[in-house]
Design a protein around this motif. Structure first.
Motif: not given
Length: 258
Positions: A204, A206, A220, A238, A241-242, A244-248
């Motif tokens: 994984k 992040t 986490q 980065c 990856l971002r 693909q992620s909902a994390d702002d």
């Protein structure tokens, strides 16, 4: 007198061991293995080989190093070929020097077979070069982790602003050392990737930035080993990856190579 070979088992995937390492593992009379060594890799050992677990996990209960040294010497007195199977590469945060010194002091022949260290495996999975023409000209392997009888450290080599840093065993102490890097002038938007269980099916990644790292909670993640990559060479990875992620998480745009 027995022959002892320290072998790098790689970052986790059983097929990342070298051909030389696998051949020696299959011939060994006795195998001492780390906690992160794949069970399927251990199944490649000779059926009659004695397997000895000497788990080494950061932050976990593990076999004391001095006792491992003693066991290796005793095994080398008893067996013709002893293999010490280590996660990653034996010569990168593997405490190999202590084992080599103990064995040589006892008069035993020691060899080392290199392995794939986690930082290189992570870069391959991410398809992100740790060095990048015109941007990152060096890579530093570092760790804030110290022995039980040593003073905790927040000092990490910073290199230049763009150079890449690979931090081993550093997530639980990330707050103090990340703050120290920021105090030394590292840009808060410097790309960071947390690399968990590298090379395994459960791996994984992040994306963060250096300013966010002190706020990230180790809870986490799962219980897998975590490597932290820092540097401008990781900006493109980065952003991918971002996406693909909902994390702002605000990150710098990819830096164009000169």
């Amino acid at each position: 007198m027995g022959r002892v070979v320290l072998i790098g088992a790689g970052p986790g995937a059983e097929d990342l061991i070298t051909v030389r390492g696998l051949k020696l593992l299959m011939q060994a009379d006795c195998v001492f293995y780390d906690a992160l060594v794949s069970p399927s890799l251990l199944s490649e050992a000779h059926p009659d080989a004695k397997l000895v677990a000497v788990g080494k996990r950061c932050g976990k209960k593990s076999t004391a190093q001095h006792f491992i040294n003693k066991q290796l010497v005793e095994a080398a007195d008893q067996f013709k070929l002893v293999v010490r199977l280590k996660g990653g590469d034996p010569m990168v945060f593997g405490r190999a020097d202590e084992e080599i010194t103990a064995l040589k002091t006892a008069g035993h022949t020691v060899e080392v077979v290199p392995g794939v260290t986690a930082a290189l495996a992570a870069a391959s999975s991410l398809q992100a070069s740790l060095t990048l023409r015109g941007i990152a000209r060096s890579v530093t392997f570092t760790t804030p982790s110290v022995g039980a009888d040593e003073v905790p450290s927040t000092e990490l080599f910073t290199g230049t602003e763009n150079d890449t840093v690979a931090v081993y065993m550093g997530l639980r102490q990330a707050g103090p050392w990340a703050a120290a890097l920021l105090e030394k002038g590292r840009n808060a938007n410097t790309p960071v990737i947390l690399c968990e269980s590298v090379s395994l099916p459960s791996e994984k990644f992040t994306p963060l930035n250096l300013g966010k790292l002190p706020l990230f909670s180790a809870e986490q993640l799962t219980d897998g080993p975590c490597l932290i990559l820092i540097g401008q060479a990781l900006a493109k990875a980065c952003l991918q990856l971002r996406a693909q992620s909902a994390d702002d998480i605000p990150l710098l745009p990819p830096v164009q190579a000169a």
